[in-house]
Every structure is written in C-alpha cells, then in structure tokens.
Design a protein around this motif. Structure first.
Motif, PDB file in Angstrom:
ATOM      1  N   GLU A 123       0.828  -1.204   0.000  1.00 53.30           N
ATOM      2  CA  GLU A 123       0.000   0.000   0.000  1.00 53.30           C
ATOM      3  C   GLU A 123       0.864   1.255   0.000  1.00 53.30           C
ATOM      4  O   GLU A 123       0.549   2.238  -0.679  1.00 53.30           O
ATOM      5  CB  GLU A 123      -0.942  -0.004   1.204  1.00 53.30           C
ATOM      6  N   ASP A 124       1.957   1.246   0.733  1.00 50.06           N
ATOM      7  CA  ASP A 124       2.845   2.401   0.762  1.00 50.06           C
ATOM      8  C   ASP A 124       3.441   2.667  -0.623  1.00 50.06           C
ATOM      9  O   ASP A 124       3.572   3.821  -1.049  1.00 50.06           O
ATOM     10  CB  ASP A 124       3.977   2.190   1.769  1.00 50.06           C
ATOM     11  N   GLN A 125       3.796   1.593  -1.329  1.00 48.24           N
ATOM     12  CA  GLN A 125       4.343   1.748  -2.669  1.00 48.24           C
ATOM     13  C   GLN A 125       3.295   2.327  -3.626  1.00 48.24           C
ATOM     14  O   GLN A 125       3.608   3.177  -4.467  1.00 48.24           O
ATOM     15  CB  GLN A 125       4.845   0.401  -3.198  1.00 48.24           C
ATOM     16  N   MET A 126       2.055   1.856  -3.481  1.00 45.03           N
ATOM     17  CA  MET A 126       0.976   2.387  -4.321  1.00 45.03           C
ATOM     18  C   MET A 126       0.802   3.882  -4.105  1.00 45.03           C
ATOM     19  O   MET A 126       0.748   4.667  -5.063  1.00 45.03           O
ATOM     20  CB  MET A 126      -0.339   1.669  -4.007  1.00 45.03           C
ATOM     21  N   ILE A 127       0.721   4.273  -2.839  1.00 46.09           N
ATOM     22  CA  ILE A 127       0.497   5.683  -2.517  1.00 46.09           C
ATOM     23  C   ILE A 127       1.664   6.540  -3.006  1.00 46.09           C
ATOM     24  O   ILE A 127       1.464   7.625  -3.583  1.00 46.09           O
ATOM     25  CB  ILE A 127       0.292   5.878  -0.999  1.00 46.09           C
ATOM     26  N   GLU A 128       2.868   6.066  -2.827  1.00 50.81           N
ATOM     27  CA  GLU A 128       4.024   6.844  -3.254  1.00 50.81           C
ATOM     28  C   GLU A 128       4.090   6.955  -4.777  1.00 50.81           C
ATOM     29  O   GLU A 128       4.527   7.976  -5.317  1.00 50.81           O
ATOM     30  CB  GLU A 128       5.318   6.242  -2.706  1.00 50.81           C
ATOM     31  N   THR A 129       3.643   5.908  -5.478  1.00 51.33           N
ATOM     32  CA  THR A 129       3.606   5.967  -6.945  1.00 51.33           C
ATOM     33  C   THR A 129       2.597   7.010  -7.409  1.00 51.33           C
ATOM     34  O   THR A 129       2.885   7.830  -8.293  1.00 51.33           O
ATOM     35  CB  THR A 129       3.241   4.587  -7.524  1.00 51.33           C
ATOM     36  N   ILE A 130       1.407   6.974  -6.809  1.00 46.48           N
ATOM     37  CA  ILE A 130       0.368   7.946  -7.170  1.00 46.48           C
ATOM     38  C   ILE A 130       0.826   9.359  -6.837  1.00 46.48           C
ATOM     39  O   ILE A 130       0.699  10.285  -7.645  1.00 46.48           O
ATOM     40  CB  ILE A 130      -0.949   7.625  -6.436  1.00 46.48           C
ATOM     41  N   ARG A 131       1.392   9.531  -5.629  1.00 46.66           N
ATOM     42  CA  ARG A 131       1.851  10.853  -5.199  1.00 46.66           C
ATOM     43  C   ARG A 131       3.015  11.345  -6.085  1.00 46.66           C
ATOM     44  O   ARG A 131       3.091  12.525  -6.422  1.00 46.66           O
ATOM     45  CB  ARG A 131       2.286  10.803  -3.733  1.00 46.66           C
ATOM     46  N   GLY A 132       3.880  10.425  -6.458  1.00 45.07           N
ATOM     47  CA  GLY A 132       5.002  10.804  -7.307  1.00 45.07           C
ATOM     48  C   GLY A 132       4.543  11.304  -8.665  1.00 45.07           C
ATOM     49  O   GLY A 132       5.054  12.307  -9.181  1.00 45.07           O
ATOM     50  N   CYS A 133       3.572  10.610  -9.253  1.00 42.90           N
ATOM     51  CA  CYS A 133       3.031  11.041 -10.551  1.00 42.90           C
ATOM     52  C   CYS A 133       2.362  12.406 -10.423  1.00 42.90           C
ATOM     53  O   CYS A 133       2.519  13.278 -11.292  1.00 42.90           O
ATOM     54  CB  CYS A 133       2.025  10.012 -11.079  1.00 42.90           C
TER      55      CYS A 133
END
Length: 626
Positions: free
Chosen positions: A29-39
């Motif tokens: 979940e942390d990776q998902m959120i960071e990917t979305i936030r990064g984009c």
C-alpha cells in the motif's frame, strides 16, 4: 520560440502517461500511494513549467508585438494541438488562433483572416459544451460569428487567388449552420428543443452551400479543392433530421433526408467495394430508416434490419460501430415497435428484451480506461431511456460513470464518507438542525430514520460531482491552468449531474449536484440562476459544500494542479468563510477540538484507502467499489 513549442508538446505527452499511475496489486500500500503521489508531483511540476511556457509564447503576446516568424511557429503548434476528436489540447489551439486572427487583422492579411476565422470557429466548436435537451450551447454565438464572417468573404471569392483561402471560405459557409440556435439549440436553459423547427433556416444554409460546391464554375476555378467531400459532408449532416421524423411525419423532410441518406449510402458503398469491407452499420440504419419514413420500406422490414444489427453485434467488440449498435439500436427498436399493431408488437417483446439485456451486459464490459470520454457520454445518453425503476441498474450505471475518471471517483467517495460522518456528528450534537430533511420531522429521533438519513447523505456526497464525468475533455486537463473558456465548461458539471440524477428519479440527491457550488448566503458561486435549495435537502448540501472544500484543498496524494494546504490551514479558511461561503452551523462542528482532530485523521485514512482501491482497480480493469 520553436524550442518552447516543442517543450510544451513533450510535456503534454509526458502528462498523458503520468495521469495513469502504474499501480499493481503486487505493490504494498505504501508503494501504491508513493507511486500515485510521485506522478501527481511530476504533473504539478509540468503544470508550472507549461504555464511559464504559455506565458512566454502566447499569453504575453499581442497582435502588435507578434513577429511573422512567431506567428508561423504558433500556427504550426496549433496544428499539432488540434485534430478534431483526437486533440492533445484544443483550448490552447483555440487561443493561438484567436491571437493569430487579431494579428491578421492588424496586418490586414485577408488570406490569414479567412483562415483564422475558420480555425477559431472549428476549435471553439470542439471545445464547446452542447446539450440541446438542457438548453446548453455555451459558445454558439462566437462559433456562429466566426463562420458567418468567414463565409461573408464569398463576395470577394473572385478577387482571392489562393485556393486554400477559397477552400476556407467554403468550409465556413458549410459550417454556418453551427451558429443557428434553431438547429443546434441555444443557451437559454430551456428544455423545449425541437430540431424540426430549424428546417427552413437550415435549408437556406444547405441550399446556398450546395449551390456553390456543385457549381461547375467554382469547380473549374479551383479543381484542387475537394468539392465532392464537401457535398458528402453536407448530405451527411442533413441526415440528422432523421430524429425529427421519429417524432412526427413530415413528407418534405422525409424526402430530403432520403436523398441525403441515399447519397451517403452509395458513396460508402463504392468505398466499401474498393476496400473489401462492409458498409458501416450507422449508415445502414440511416439509409433504411430514411426509406421507411419516405414510404419505401415497411416498419417491420426496418425493424428486421435493426434486429439483425443488434443480434449479430459482438459483446467484446469495442469498435465505434459496434458500441453504437448495441447501445442505441434498442432505443430505436422500442420507438419503431410502437408503430406496430399491438399483436405484432407483443410478438416481438422477447427479441426486444434480449436487445435490452445485451445492452445492459455490454454497458459494463466497455473498457472505460481506454475510452473514458466515449463511455461517459454514451452512458449519459443511455440513461435517458433506461427505466428509472431499475434501481440496481441505475446504481451500476452511476458507479461506472464515476469510475471513468479516477480523480473524480476518489474525491466523490471521500466526500461521501466525510459527509456521512459530519451528518452523524450533527445528529449527536445538534439534532434539531436535521429536522425536515427528507421530509422527516425528527430524522435523528430513531435509529431507522437516522440510518436512512446517513445513507442519503452518503449518496449525495458520492454523486455531487457526477457531472464532471460528462466533461472529461476539459476536466482531464492537468498539465496547465484552465482557460476561462474551459472553466465556463466545467461549471456546467452541476447542471449535467443534476439532470442525470433527475432522469434516474433521484430528484432530492440531484439537488446536491446542482447546489453544492452555491455560496451559503446566495451571493456567489454557481449556477448563477439557481433559486433556493429545497429545505428537504439544504442542510446536507451545506455539509457537502464544506466537505468538498475540505477534501479538495488538502489532498496531498493525487491533486496535481495545486499544492495541497494543511488540514489546519483549510479549517481556518472555512472559518473565515463562515456565514458567507459556508454554513455557520456546519463549520462550527469543527470548533470541537476532539471532533476536529478526529475528522483530520479520518480524512487522511479514508483518502488513502480510496486511492488504493481506485487506482489499483483501474489498472487491473476491475471496477472500484463504492
């Protein structure tokens, strides 16, 4: 300037990738959120960079300061930004053409004036938001003015030596119809549109244009102009009056529509023979329906054509023709079945039901991520004739529309959850404020009535921004600031959402969609012409107005177009707008330190989970759960 133009194009291409974060179920979940936030962060950087580029190459320029080289480079950029239905940036293309028109006038360049009149009109036509049934045609006056001004140069046709300029004059002449309120619908908000009332005015445009494009004299003057294509387009456009014939018979219109339908059909027949393919199903329908209305085909024969199209269409074929066939032929079949004797109509009920069942199944197989704009528009149209009593289908329809645009889905779901919690808190602390909601004297007095109210509050929040999914061509613009024209389009989401919900017999929920951008004191916001919000829903709308700002302003995960504020900053803004923009009794719920802290934590937790659900489901091609 050339390098900046290319940088803008490159940034647009990069933004198209960033709006679809590559999130998969094997990520934490942390990776998902960071990917979305990064984009989102990269999108925000592109946004800022593009705004600076546009200021340098476009918004800081004037007709007097623009050089010939800059004008040429901007024209080339506009050509890359606009390609009708598949345009990377129609809004900026329009603004470029608007500047180039002023430049052409300043230099009294007649050829460029004509070209830019057409280019302004056509880009604004594709930027325009139009729904004749709702009395919406946002830019019709400007569109009509451009095409009429371009067509007026027909008087100077013989003096003009450039074939391209002459071609633009003819194009403007053929497009004058898009400035006719009778034909296109106006912008009055009235819902009594009748295309048949435009026939005489439309035919004046049609006849004048056909007189030119079929004239041997004009064809000899400019043999390189695609005259036959102009003739085809005029006939294709005239078949739109088939919709008028479904409502009322008119022999004159029927004969003219048949003439145009036959021309289009035989033209496509010749192309189909050369390329070894079938004639398009929409063309087949138009031709056969025109023959029926002209008395050359029986209604039974027409219905067999439609049944054949629908029954042979594949459920997993997502081409434009197949989408049209499965989603629209049931409506036409139902309309023509009413013209049959009762016993014949009754005998076809099983086949009709199968057509509608196929339509429902296909609705939820459409790949919304690949065709989001087409899916949302199609579903909006379909919603006008699905049964308001089919509650589960309607809920699926709304869920699917929301899922077409992940950012709107996330925001809507978070607003729904937080609205329900605000409403629950009001029931705990000031239950008298809820009296009268849903026409209940004391909805907080019993668990049953309170549950009903909280469920209503949730769905009002969930569907408050539904209309944005009807406007994806402008809502999906993340790579730069919105133009005034685009913001005018987006403000219509309140009207579109309200209409869709009313169509599905959700009148009270529709009020949340319509009123949530109106100021509490009635002195600001939109729609400007909105009257008073009904008392049976007003308190819920007041809550949504606060919660809408609370989520939109503090989203630090996926909001790419503005840097998020802190929760405490936003609460301070709500307090500053208390009594004017926001309802005092709603904002005052946050004066309780415990509840204020709880809501801040609840907002963060809810938003995180909704983002995971929405983006993971979108990439896996499953529907996110509401």
């Amino acid at each position: 300037m050339e390098a900046l133009c290319q940088a803008y194009l490159d940034n647009l291409a990069a933004a198209c990738v960033l709006v679809k974060p590559q999130v998969t179920s094997d990520m934490s979940e942390d990776q998902m959120i960071e990917t979305i936030r990064g984009c989102a962060g990269q999108l925000h950087q592109l946004h800022q960079e593009n705004d600076k580029i546009l200021d340098k190459i476009l918004f800081s320029k004037s007709a007097e300061t623009l050089t010939a080289e800059e004008a040429e480079q901007l024209s080339a950029l506009a050509g890359k930004l606009f390609s009708f239905n598949r345009s990377p940036d129609t809004g900026i293309a329009y603004r470029i053409h608007k500047l180039l028109y002023a430049y052409a006038q300043y230099h009294q360049d007649r050829d460029l004036i004509v070209r830019e009149l057409y280019s302004q009109g056509i880009t604004l036509l594709y930027l325009n938001i139009r729904d004749p049934e709702l009395g919406i045609n946002l830019f019709i006056d400007q569109i009509g003015a451009c095409f009429r001004a371009g067509a007026a140069y027909l008087d100077q046709y013989a003096e003009i030596t450039c074939p391209e300029t002459r071609s633009y004059i003819i194009r403007c002449l053929g497009n004058v119809k898009y400035g006719l309120e009778s034909f296109q619908g106006g912008n009055s908000g009235e819902k009594n549109y009748d295309i048949s009332a435009s026939w005489d005015e439309y035919m004046e445009c049609f006849t004048q244009t056909m007189r030119i494009v079929e004239s041997p004299r004009y064809r000899e003057m400019d043999p390189e102009i695609p005259w036959d294509s102009f003739v085809y387009t005029m006939h294709y456009d005239r078949t739109q009056f088939l919709s008028a014939l479904r409502d009322a018979h008119d022999p004159g219109i029927a004969q003219a529509v048949l003439e145009s339908a036959a021309y289009v059909y035989h033209h496509q027949e010749q192309i189909a023979k050369v390329k070894g393919r079938a004639i398009g199903v929409r063309t087949q329908y138009v031709y056969n329906a025109a023959r029926y209305h002209a008395g050359l085909l029986s209604v039974q024969e027409l219905m067999e054509v439609l049944f054949g199209m629908c029954e042979s269409a594949g459920l997993h074929d997502f081409s434009g023709d197949n989408i049209w066939t499965i989603l629209y032929t049931p409506e036409y079949l139902m309309a023509y079945a009413k013209r049959l004797p009762p016993e014949e109509s009754g005998a076809l009920q099983d086949r009709l039901q199968q057509a509608f069942d196929k339509q429902k199944e296909f609705l939820f197989l459409l790949p919304r991520n690949e065709y989001a704009l087409q899916v949302s528009k199609t579903m909006h149209a379909v919603s006008r004739y699905v049964s308001a009593q089919d509650k589960r289908l309607n809920e699926q329809l709304l869920e699917y529309i929301l899922a077409c645009h992940a950012p709107t889905f996330v925001h809507s779901k978070v607003v729904a959850l937080v609205t329900r919690r605000f409403c629950q808190r009001m029931a705990e602390t000031r239950p008298e404020l809820l009296n009268g909601l849903l026409h209940m004297e004391a909805p907080a007095a019993s668990p049953e009535s309170l549950d009903r109210l909280l469920d209503f509050a949730f769905h009002c929040g969930l569907y408050h921004d539904l209309g944005k999914c009807m406007l994806l061509s402008v809502v999906g613009q993340y790579s730069r600031r919105l133009l005034d024209e685009e913001f005018a389009c987006i403000k219509l989401h309140t009207v579109f959402g309200c209409d869709l919900l009313e169509t599905l017999d959700m009148a009270e929920i529709s009020c949340a969609a319509y009123y949530h951008h109106r100021a509490y004191d009635g002195q600001g916001g939109y729609p400007r012409a909105a009257g008073k919000c009904p008392a049976s829903v007003r308190q819920i709308v007041d809550i949504i107005t606060v919660v809408d700002a609370l989520d939109a302003g503090t989203d630090n995960i996926g909001r790419s177009y503005a840097a998020a504020k802190t929760y405490s900053q936003l609460v301070d803004e709500l307090r500053a707008g208390k009594g004017s923009r926001y309802a005092p009794e709603v904002v005052e719920l946050l004066d309780d330190p415990g509840f204020c802290q709880e809501m801040g934590e609840f907002l963060v937790k809810s938003r995180r989970q909704v983002y995971i659900d929405a983006y993971c489901s979108n990439n896996e091609k499953n529907q996110p759960r509401l």
